[in-house]
Scaffold this active site. Structure first.
Site, short mmCIF file in Angstrom:
data_model
loop_
_atom_site.label_atom_id
_atom_site.label_comp_id
_atom_site.label_asym_id
_atom_site.label_seq_id
_atom_site.Cartn_x
_atom_site.Cartn_y
_atom_site.Cartn_z
N SER A 1 0.86 -1.19 0.00
CA SER A 1 0.00 0.00 0.00
C SER A 1 0.90 1.23 0.00
O SER A 1 2.07 1.16 0.39
CB SER A 1 -0.87 0.00 1.26
OG SER A 1 -1.51 1.24 1.44
N TYR B 1 -2.15 -0.15 10.72
CA TYR B 1 -2.25 -0.51 9.29
C TYR B 1 -0.94 -0.13 8.58
O TYR B 1 -0.38 -0.94 7.83
CB TYR B 1 -3.44 0.20 8.64
CG TYR B 1 -3.62 -0.20 7.19
CD1 TYR B 1 -4.00 -1.50 6.85
CD2 TYR B 1 -3.38 0.71 6.15
CE1 TYR B 1 -4.15 -1.88 5.52
CE2 TYR B 1 -3.52 0.33 4.82
CZ TYR B 1 -3.91 -0.96 4.51
OH TYR B 1 -4.04 -1.34 3.19
P1 NDP Z 1 -11.44 -6.12 -0.11
O1 NDP Z 1 -11.98 -5.99 1.28
O2 NDP Z 1 -12.37 -5.94 -1.24
O3 NDP Z 1 -10.73 -7.56 -0.27
C1 NDP Z 1 -9.97 -8.12 0.76
C2 NDP Z 1 -9.83 -9.61 0.51
O4 NDP Z 1 -9.01 -10.18 1.54
C3 NDP Z 1 -11.17 -10.33 0.56
O5 NDP Z 1 -11.23 -11.26 -0.47
C4 NDP Z 1 -11.14 -11.03 1.90
O6 NDP Z 1 -11.87 -12.25 1.82
C5 NDP Z 1 -9.65 -11.33 2.05
N1 NDP Z 1 -9.27 -11.58 3.43
C6 NDP Z 1 -9.29 -10.73 4.48
N2 NDP Z 1 -8.89 -11.35 5.60
C7 NDP Z 1 -8.59 -12.64 5.24
C8 NDP Z 1 -8.14 -13.78 5.92
N3 NDP Z 1 -7.88 -13.75 7.25
N4 NDP Z 1 -7.94 -14.92 5.24
C9 NDP Z 1 -8.19 -14.97 3.92
N5 NDP Z 1 -8.62 -13.94 3.20
C10 NDP Z 1 -8.82 -12.78 3.87
O7 NDP Z 1 -10.24 -5.11 -0.18
P2 NDP Z 1 -9.08 -4.86 -1.29
O8 NDP Z 1 -9.26 -5.69 -2.48
O9 NDP Z 1 -8.98 -3.42 -1.44
O10 NDP Z 1 -7.83 -5.35 -0.44
C11 NDP Z 1 -6.87 -6.27 -0.92
C12 NDP Z 1 -5.50 -5.87 -0.41
O11 NDP Z 1 -5.19 -4.58 -0.91
C13 NDP Z 1 -5.37 -5.75 1.11
O12 NDP Z 1 -4.13 -6.31 1.49
C14 NDP Z 1 -5.39 -4.25 1.36
O13 NDP Z 1 -4.69 -3.91 2.54
C15 NDP Z 1 -4.69 -3.76 0.13
N6 NDP Z 1 -4.91 -2.36 -0.26
C16 NDP Z 1 -6.16 -1.84 -0.46
C17 NDP Z 1 -6.30 -0.52 -0.88
C18 NDP Z 1 -7.63 0.12 -1.09
O14 NDP Z 1 -7.73 1.37 -1.02
N7 NDP Z 1 -8.68 -0.63 -1.37
C19 NDP Z 1 -5.12 0.31 -1.15
C20 NDP Z 1 -3.88 -0.34 -0.91
C21 NDP Z 1 -3.78 -1.62 -0.50
P3 NDP Z 1 -12.78 -12.90 2.96
O15 NDP Z 1 -13.35 -11.77 3.77
O16 NDP Z 1 -13.81 -13.65 2.18
O17 NDP Z 1 -11.85 -13.79 3.72
C1 8X3 Z 2 -5.15 1.55 1.59
C2 8X3 Z 2 -4.77 2.95 1.27
O1 8X3 Z 2 -4.66 5.31 2.17
O2 8X3 Z 2 -6.33 3.84 3.15
O3 8X3 Z 2 -4.04 0.76 1.71
O4 8X3 Z 2 -3.99 3.57 3.67
S1 8X3 Z 2 -4.93 3.95 2.64
#
Ligand code: NDP
Ligand code: 8X3
Length: 257
Positions: free
Chosen positions: A143, A156
């Site tokens: 991120s 985070y």
């Molecule tokens: P979503 O919430 O849409 O997706 C997150 C995914 O992670 C889901 O499929 C969820 O599945 C899975 N997950 C969470 N906890 C677990 C667990 N314990 N075991 C297995 N699977 C898990 O969010 P994003 O697609 O945005 O997030 C994906 C990644 O991107 C994360 O690492 C997040 O920190 C990162 N990120 C997101 C940003 C944003 O602004 N959206 C920006 C930068 C990074 P389920 O709940 O079914 O287990």
């Molecule tokens: C998610 C982006 O700006 O919420 O990783 O930290 S921010």
């Protein structure tokens, strides 16, 4: 040597970036192992993608906070698909925006258990299979919070800084082997992320109010590109933000009225 249809494992494939990456990679002919806790979602996605693209897709339950669960999912994936080449360690989350003075124990533990320990487990469990396959690629989803910090983001940001350390270490440890290591670091992207973090639709919507944020497909495109490049090319890190977000910590974001 790159197989004709490489096998890609995606953790967190039930929504957001993981689901979008599954969709793009299936269209390109990759075989997929899709995991998440919401197994009914990954099963439905697997059925859809194999019917639409004629690719092999395995779907299973995995909770990356649990070693036995990760080991089971990896073993079942390899048994179903025969090998494992590429791992997208994407499962992750944020919980809350409380300052360190009042951060809830369950929130910081959820972030560190999932975003740090979960990624270590995933990398460790898959590494022997990727090595055995003879051609591999590890991709982690970090991120902008791994580059900068912001108030209310202590745990985070710590988790994503830790993920960067893990990814960079893995790259050093695999140097000389036919395995690439890439970290993709998105800024604000509209997925289920903010709803999971804030547990309130109005607050989650407000994060993106007036902004044209990244979509899950934009991040998935980075994944696809990094994998598709020639074998001698390793993309170490991609910072990808929407045009409206100029600063890593969200202090300079253009919002339309
Ligand atoms: P979503 O919430 O849409 O997706 C997150 C995914 O992670 C889901 O499929 C969820 O599945 C899975 N997950 C969470 N906890 C677990 C667990 N314990 N075991 C297995 N699977 C898990 O969010 P994003 O697609 O945005 O997030 C994906 C990644 O991107 C994360 O690492 C997040 O920190 C990162 N990120 C997101 C940003 C944003 O602004 N959206 C920006 C930068 C990074 P389920 O709940 O079914 O287990
Ligand atoms: C998610 C982006 O700006 O919420 O990783 O930290 S921010």
């Amino acid at each position: 040597m790159r197989p004709e249809h490489p096998v890609v494992m995606i953790t967190g494939a039930s929504s957001g970036f993981g689901e979008a990456a599954a969709r793009l990679l299936a269209a390109d002919g990759y075989a997929l192992a899709l995991g998440a806790r919401r197994v009914e979602r990954v099963r439905a996605l697997a059925e859809e993608l194999s019917a639409k693209h004629g690719v092999r897709v395995f779907a299973g339950a995995v909770d990356t906070r649990d070693t036995a669960s990760v080991d089971r999912f990896v073993a079942a994936s390899v048994e179903a698909l025969g090998s494992l080449n590429v791992v997208l360690a994407n499962a992750g989350l944020a919980r809350g925006v409380d300052p360190i003075a009042s951060v809830l124990e369950e929130d910081w533990q959820a972030m560190l258990h999932t975003n740090v320990e979960g990624v270590i487990r995933t990398l460790k469990a898959t590494l022997p299979h990727v090595r055995k396959s003879g051609w591999g690629h590890f991709l982690t989803i970090g991120s902008t919070a791994g580059h900068w910090v912001y108030e209310g983001g202590g745990a985070y940001c710590a988790s994503k800084h830790a993920l960067k350390a893990l990814t960079r270490t893995l790259r050093l440890e695999l140097c000389g082997e036919p395995i690439r290591v890439t970290e993709i670091d998105p800024g604000m992207a509209v997925t289920e992320f903010s709803m999971v973090r804030l547990q309130d639709e109005g607050k989650a919507d407000a994060v993106y109010r007036g902004v044209e944020p990244l979509r899950a497909e934009d991040v998935a495109e980075c994944v696809r590109w990094a994998i598709a490049l020639p074998d001698h090319v390793n993309i170490d890190e991609i910072i990808v933000k929407c045009r409206d977000q100029a600063s890593h910590n969200g202090t300079k974001v253009h919002r339309r009225a």
